[in-house]
Design an enzyme around this catalytic site. Sequence first.
Site, short mmCIF file in Angstrom:
data_model
loop_
_atom_site.label_atom_id
_atom_site.label_comp_id
_atom_site.label_asym_id
_atom_site.label_seq_id
_atom_site.Cartn_x
_atom_site.Cartn_y
_atom_site.Cartn_z
N GLY A 21 -7.36 52.90 -35.94
CA GLY A 21 -6.58 52.21 -37.98
C GLY A 21 -5.22 51.61 -37.56
N ALA A 22 -5.38 51.07 -37.16
CA ALA A 22 -3.87 50.34 -36.59
C ALA A 22 -3.88 49.15 -36.94
CB ALA A 22 -3.67 50.65 -35.10
N GLY A 25 -1.65 49.68 -43.25
CA GLY A 25 -1.40 50.76 -43.76
C GLY A 25 -0.64 51.64 -43.31
N TYR A 169 -14.66 62.21 -50.23
CA TYR A 169 -13.40 62.30 -49.59
C TYR A 169 -12.90 63.97 -49.24
CZ TYR A 169 -8.26 61.11 -48.46
OH TYR A 169 -7.22 60.92 -47.94
#
Length: 273
Positions: A21-22, A25, A169
């Site tokens: 997830g680079a 954010g 979540y």
Amino acid sequence: MYRYDSEKESAMSAKTILITGATDGLGRGVAEALASRGHTLLLHGRSQQRLDAVAATLDTTVRTYRADLASLKAVRGLTEELRRAEDRIDVLIANAGIGDSGARHESAEGHELHFAVNYLSHFLLITQLLDRLRASAPARIVLVSSLGQAPVDFDDVMLEHGYQGTRAYCQSKLAQIAFGFRLAGQLDPDEVTVTSLHPATLMPTKMVLSGGGRPLDSLERGVAATTRLAVDPALEGITGVFYDREHHASPHPWAADPEVQERLWQLSEHLTA
């Protein structure tokens, strides 16, 4: 907020660091911070175009890997590609994830989407890359989790009854912490350490802003807390610990129960097999 000891860090050799997830954010912020210190980066994302755009801004060695973590088949492909291409992985930062998406969605294999992306994908990725991490000893695994935590209901893991996005979540994040504790207990800390953290509260990321949240902590604080666990020499050998930002903290006690950890591990092996 935590600050690096530049003298200690200068004594470190450059690491090869995988970040999931680079492309935006926290993940992108961590990549930028580590690139500025000369580490080699293995960047994961869903879009090759976005991966290339991020890589072009980083003044270090970067290799990119594309995979959709909502598909375990794609995660297996990612691990195979990494194993073929990378002789070593010194640090694995499990950062990719999704926030409360409101309605219930399922992964490619039919698993509840938060549990699949936030937890199962990284369970599979990490367990399949343990040989590379051991070969790179001393190596580190950093699990980006949350203070939002809820026990997994083993009778309804996929929340098919009374679904709530927030609970989905929170259970995925507590599962991540429990997995980290169990894995840390299996591994020699001289070879691989495992820590997890709540990097910061409501950072101004796409996940928070798209959900209507009001930022409370800066992105810089989350980046600093995460990079600390990844490369700070002072934390060499520290394993099986959960952090709230820079401080040792206690997660929900469910995660520390050995019977829960074993049951979760067996479930995870079954679901990813």
